[in-house]
Design a protein around this motif. Structure first.
Motif, short mmCIF file in Angstrom:
data_model
loop_
_atom_site.label_atom_id
_atom_site.label_comp_id
_atom_site.label_asym_id
_atom_site.label_seq_id
_atom_site.Cartn_x
_atom_site.Cartn_y
_atom_site.Cartn_z
N LEU A 54 0.79 -1.08 -0.10
CA LEU A 54 -0.05 0.09 0.01
C LEU A 54 0.70 1.32 0.03
N GLU A 65 -2.76 5.25 0.97
CA GLU A 65 -3.67 4.14 1.22
C GLU A 65 -3.53 3.48 2.54
N ARG A 66 -2.47 3.62 3.21
CA ARG A 66 -2.37 3.08 4.59
C ARG A 66 -3.24 4.05 5.46
#
Length: 446
Positions: free
Chosen positions: A376, A380-381
């Motif tokens: 990721l 995204e994390r």
């Protein structure tokens, strides 16, 4: 783009038991009927997660499934109260009862296949739950798996979720256990190696004779299409039939890859050279194959030790750490190979770490089975929902949760105990609160 790989480990469920359900899985079959220790199993898994987190690797957690699956028993004609359903199943179809109590969802390498956003045409990370249709006890998992993944990766602008493939033999899909992404580093566009055991349509008929081949070429191709991957990004390789007949039910029992490194046994692929050539042709960075010859480690030793079902982790300096199960120390040839062939060889593997996951190993799953790899970006994390990224506080709460709810002894005969079903529902209801997942289990949905 700062891409980082997170290993999402499956929490071992409260009904962890040795029922020997997996045909072709030598460890599972050989330990059938033994008394299991669910508490120890869950704590062993959590200790491995905590150890890797402490070493600097990103670590996530996925919850177990609702077991026993009383809904599945009712669909199969068992009626009445929960206690009555369990009693009838134990008396009339004990193998069905064992199947609906399986804690096999702990092996999250089978949960899904994941494509990072850096590889996908739409710039999103893609998830497809595996249908796991080759065995009844695992066929029960995909619906809940899909709900869990959709709860964690809920941002539709960043994550795409696909339905499991049709649950038919032609599209038999076992998830990431037969999928490896290779690239110079996580942020570099990758090449996806899909390994299959048989072709459903056509092919030359070469197949294993003793144990079934679970993954089909057609399933692997369909998942690649779902995720938008093209020919230049994919390699489809047939698993060697001799390996399957030796007990290599998934590719991750005979090969493991990370970054540019592919660690594999000589008998992993039916066309070894063709597989390597195809990877080299497509990869932007040079492939680093690390081949273990049969003279160094026999197929039997590979299967018993789960040498290749180890986690291959990339360190900040470009070196790699191999996390192996304790059983690797118990096989002289395997331990010698690790020291003399891998650590002393010309490859990035610079460290071997031994972990005790014996409760899982006896059921046929090593360190690599216990994790789903998700690469990721930083954004995204940050978009992950719930509380599933491990830290010291979460680890402490999960250990305390296990110690409150899990039994330290579970024999197959105990699976009919109505109290076990009640204990499990109470535990899972509390767990979804700890992980902040919302309602993901059938009993929570009404």
């Amino acid at each position: 783009m700062s891409m980082r790989e997170i290993n999402f480990d499956g929490l071992v469920g409260p009904t962890h038991n040795y029922s020997g359900l997996a045909h072709g899985n030598v460890a599972s079959m050989s330990h059938e009927g033994l008394v299991a220790n669910p508490r120890e199993a869950a704590l062993q898994g959590l200790e491995k997660m905590k150890s890797l987190m402490d070493s600097g690797y990103a670590q996530g957690v996925l919850p177990p499934q609702q077991r026993p699956d009383l809904g599945a028993l009712r669909e199969l004609g068992f009626a009445g109260s929960d206690a009555r359903v369990l009693a009838r199943a134990a008396d009339e179809a004990p193998q069905l009862l064992r199947a609906v109590c399986s804690a096999s969802s702990m092996w999250t390498a089978n949960a899904a296949t994941v494509t990072p956003s850096v590889d996908a045409p739409d710039g999103r990370a893609h998830f497809t739950p595996a249908n796991l249709q080759s065995s009844f006890h695992r066929y029960l998992e995909p619906t809940t798996t899909g709900r869990v993944l959709a709860s964690i990766f809920a941002d539709e602008a960043r994550f795409a979720h696909h339905p499991a493939l049709p649950a038919t033999p032609a599209f038999s899909d076992e998830g990431a256990a037969n999928h490896t992404r290779l690239a110079g580093e996580h942020g570099e566009p990758g090449v996806h190696l899909y390994v299959y055991g048989r072709q459903a349509f056509g092919g030359d008929g070469v197949a294993p004779r003793r144990y079934p081949a679970r993954q089909t070429l057609e399933a692997s191709q369909a998942v690649a299409r779902q995720h938008g991957l093209g020919d230049a990004q994919t390699v489809f390789a047939q698993q060697h039939p001799e390996a399957i007949d030796a007990g290599v039910f998934h590719n991750d029992v005979i090969a493991v890859g990370n970054g540019p490194v592919l660690l594999y046994h000589e008998v992993a692929f039916r066309d070894e050279q063709g597989t390597l050539d195809a990877l080299r042709e497509r990869m932007a960075s040079p492939l680093i194959p690390v081949r273990v010859p049969v003279e160094a480690v026999s197929l039997e030793d590979a299967v018993v030790s789960y040498l290749f079902n180890s986690q291959l982790l990339t360190n900040p300096d470009g070196t790699m750490t191999l996390v192996v199960p304790g059983e690797c120390q118990e096989r002289e040839a395997v331990w010698r190979c690790l020291q003399d062939h891998l650590l002393a060889g010309h490859n990035p593997i610079s460290e071997v770490v031994v972990k005790d996951v014996k409760q899982s190993m006896r059921n046929g799953g090593g360190p690599a089975c216990l994790r789903l790899r998700v690469a990721l970006s930083e954004a995204e994390r940050a978009a992950i929902s719930g509380r599933v990224l491990l830290d010291d506080a979460l680890h402490g709460e999960l250990v305390a949760w296990v110690e409150r709810h899990y039994r330290d002894r579970l024999a197959p005969a105990d699976l009919a105990d109505p109290a076990l079903a009640s204990e499990t529902l109470a535990a899972l209801d509390e767990l979804t609160g700890i992980l902040r997942l919302g309602s993901v289990y059938p009993f929570q949905l009404g």
